[in-house]
Design a protein around this motif. Structure first.
Motif, short mmCIF file in Angstrom:
data_model
loop_
_atom_site.label_atom_id
_atom_site.label_comp_id
_atom_site.label_asym_id
_atom_site.label_seq_id
_atom_site.Cartn_x
_atom_site.Cartn_y
_atom_site.Cartn_z
N MET A 62 -23.72 -1.95 -28.52
CA MET A 62 -23.38 -3.28 -28.95
C MET A 62 -22.09 -3.40 -29.70
SD MET A 62 -25.65 -5.62 -31.68
CE MET A 62 -27.18 -5.51 -30.53
N PRO A 63 -21.15 -4.18 -29.13
CA PRO A 63 -19.98 -4.50 -29.94
C PRO A 63 -20.24 -4.83 -31.27
CG PRO A 63 -20.11 -5.66 -27.91
CD PRO A 63 -21.47 -5.10 -28.02
N LYS A 64 -19.22 -4.36 -32.34
CA LYS A 64 -19.29 -4.67 -33.65
C LYS A 64 -19.56 -6.09 -33.87
CE LYS A 64 -16.70 -3.88 -37.92
NZ LYS A 64 -15.81 -3.42 -38.55
N GLU A 65 -18.87 -7.10 -33.17
CA GLU A 65 -18.86 -8.44 -33.36
C GLU A 65 -20.31 -9.01 -33.09
OE1 GLU A 65 -16.82 -7.18 -31.35
OE2 GLU A 65 -14.85 -8.03 -31.24
N ALA A 66 -21.09 -8.45 -32.17
CA ALA A 66 -22.54 -8.83 -31.99
C ALA A 66 -23.46 -8.51 -33.10
CB ALA A 66 -22.77 -8.37 -30.53
N GLN A 67 -23.10 -7.48 -33.96
CA GLN A 67 -24.09 -7.05 -35.12
C GLN A 67 -24.34 -8.08 -36.15
OE1 GLN A 67 -22.80 -3.46 -36.12
NE2 GLN A 67 -22.66 -2.50 -34.00
N LYS A 68 -23.67 -9.22 -36.26
CA LYS A 68 -23.69 -10.28 -37.16
C LYS A 68 -25.02 -10.80 -36.90
CE LYS A 68 -21.51 -14.58 -38.61
NZ LYS A 68 -20.56 -15.44 -38.40
N LYS A 69 -25.81 -11.08 -37.76
CA LYS A 69 -27.18 -11.61 -37.50
C LYS A 69 -27.41 -12.92 -36.56
CE LYS A 69 -31.31 -12.97 -39.92
NZ LYS A 69 -31.94 -13.42 -41.05
N SER A 70 -26.57 -13.73 -36.87
CA SER A 70 -26.64 -15.07 -36.00
C SER A 70 -26.20 -14.76 -34.56
CB SER A 70 -25.60 -16.11 -36.76
OG SER A 70 -24.39 -15.54 -37.01
N ILE A 71 -25.56 -13.67 -34.27
CA ILE A 71 -24.88 -13.69 -32.85
C ILE A 71 -25.87 -12.44 -32.20
CG2 ILE A 71 -23.16 -12.56 -31.58
CD1 ILE A 71 -21.53 -13.96 -33.92
N ALA A 116 -38.42 -14.98 -26.26
CA ALA A 116 -37.07 -14.94 -26.59
C ALA A 116 -36.24 -16.13 -26.52
CB ALA A 116 -36.71 -13.35 -26.31
N GLY A 117 -36.72 -16.87 -26.22
CA GLY A 117 -36.06 -18.09 -25.92
C GLY A 117 -35.78 -19.10 -26.82
N ASN A 118 -35.31 -18.62 -27.94
CA ASN A 118 -34.96 -19.63 -29.14
C ASN A 118 -33.89 -20.48 -28.70
OD1 ASN A 118 -32.32 -18.82 -30.13
ND2 ASN A 118 -33.16 -17.10 -30.83
N ILE A 119 -33.81 -21.52 -29.28
CA ILE A 119 -33.01 -22.65 -28.85
C ILE A 119 -31.43 -22.25 -29.05
CG2 ILE A 119 -33.02 -23.99 -31.27
CD1 ILE A 119 -33.19 -26.60 -29.67
N TYR A 120 -31.18 -21.52 -29.89
CA TYR A 120 -29.72 -21.24 -30.18
C TYR A 120 -29.25 -20.28 -28.91
CZ TYR A 120 -25.78 -19.10 -32.58
OH TYR A 120 -24.54 -18.61 -32.88
N THR A 121 -30.13 -19.49 -28.36
CA THR A 121 -29.51 -18.70 -27.48
C THR A 121 -29.78 -19.21 -25.89
OG1 THR A 121 -31.54 -17.35 -27.28
CG2 THR A 121 -29.85 -16.66 -28.69
N LEU A 122 -30.45 -20.37 -25.82
CA LEU A 122 -31.03 -21.11 -24.63
C LEU A 122 -29.73 -21.06 -23.61
CD1 LEU A 122 -33.45 -21.90 -23.23
CD2 LEU A 122 -33.30 -23.97 -24.16
N PRO A 123 -28.71 -21.79 -23.98
CA PRO A 123 -27.66 -21.87 -23.10
C PRO A 123 -26.75 -20.55 -22.68
CG PRO A 123 -27.12 -23.30 -25.12
CD PRO A 123 -28.42 -22.50 -25.43
N PHE A 124 -27.11 -19.45 -23.34
CA PHE A 124 -26.59 -18.22 -22.90
C PHE A 124 -27.41 -17.69 -22.00
CE2 PHE A 124 -23.99 -19.08 -26.62
CZ PHE A 124 -22.59 -18.56 -26.23
N GLY A 136 -29.06 -11.77 -31.64
CA GLY A 136 -30.13 -12.10 -30.73
C GLY A 136 -29.55 -12.82 -29.50
N GLY A 137 -28.61 -13.53 -29.52
CA GLY A 137 -28.01 -14.30 -28.17
C GLY A 137 -27.27 -13.29 -27.26
N TRP A 138 -26.75 -12.40 -27.93
CA TRP A 138 -26.07 -11.26 -27.25
C TRP A 138 -27.13 -10.25 -26.42
CZ3 TRP A 138 -25.91 -5.80 -26.98
CH2 TRP A 138 -24.81 -5.14 -26.16
N LEU A 139 -28.09 -9.98 -27.30
CA LEU A 139 -29.17 -8.84 -26.56
C LEU A 139 -29.81 -9.59 -25.46
CD1 LEU A 139 -30.74 -7.22 -29.69
CD2 LEU A 139 -29.29 -6.32 -27.80
N VAL A 140 -30.31 -10.99 -25.74
CA VAL A 140 -31.06 -11.66 -24.80
C VAL A 140 -30.46 -11.80 -23.52
CG1 VAL A 140 -32.48 -13.60 -24.16
CG2 VAL A 140 -32.78 -12.34 -26.45
N SER A 141 -29.05 -12.23 -23.68
CA SER A 141 -28.16 -12.55 -22.58
C SER A 141 -28.08 -11.22 -21.74
CB SER A 141 -26.97 -13.24 -23.11
OG SER A 141 -27.18 -14.56 -23.73
#
Length: 178
Positions: free
Chosen positions: A1-10, A36-44, A12-17
């Protein structure tokens, strides 16, 4: 996982995508993202190839311990699919904080607050508050899906919302995933 993706708000979106992308490479069948379909990650997830998803977060947040703990989703889109909040879009905040938080809602947040305060007094009124809170989140899920369907460049547009934190996190996700 890239360092940028380790931020909590990012994260889940990175992993599910990434998982959705891998699954879609291996099948022609529709891909449903269960739980895992939370609204924040839905577009991704849609961008990665998911055809449907579900998530119980909205109901759990609305029924999480009455007025003291229950949360409501801060909407991103109004009925015309225009951006409607410039702070904490698609985040859950306590109902009692939403009342004084200066957010825009399509539901009567003061009424919802009053209904939640009926806990232990009027069970049906309290339950109605939970349902209205859940319903407002489901409306946002529908609007996000319609927004993605109507805008071929939806990820780029979602990186430019009035909510600076939301937009910054979406730009990071877009850079990592697209």
């Amino acid at each position: 996982m890239p360092k940028e993706a380790q931020k909590k708000s990012i994260k889940g979106g990175w992993l599910v995508s990434k998982l959705t992308q891998e699954i879609c490479k291996r099948t022609e069948k529709p891909v449903h993202i269960l739980g895992a379909g939370n609204i924040y990650t839905l577009p991704f997830m849609i961008n990665a190839g998911a055809s449907s998803s579900d998530c119980h977060s909205a109901w759990r947040r609305s029924s999480d311990g009455g007025f003291e703990k229950a949360k409501i989703l801060i909407p991103l889109l109004d009925k015309d699919l225009n951006f409607m909040n410039d702070n904490r879009s698609l985040e859950y905040v306590k109902v009692q904080d939403a009342v004084k938080g200066g957010y825009n809602f399509d539901v009567d947040i003061d009424l919802i607050s009053k209904l939640y305060q009926q806990q232990g007094v009027d069970k049906e009124a309290f339950y109605c508050g939970e349902i209205l809170t859940f319903y407002s989140a489901m409306v946002q899920y529908d609007r996000i899906i319609r927004y993605c369907e109507q805008n071929p460049d939806y990820i780029a547009k979602l990186c430019k919302t009035p909510d600076a934190k939301f937009s910054a996190d979406y730009r990071i996700l877009a850079d990592l995933l697209l």
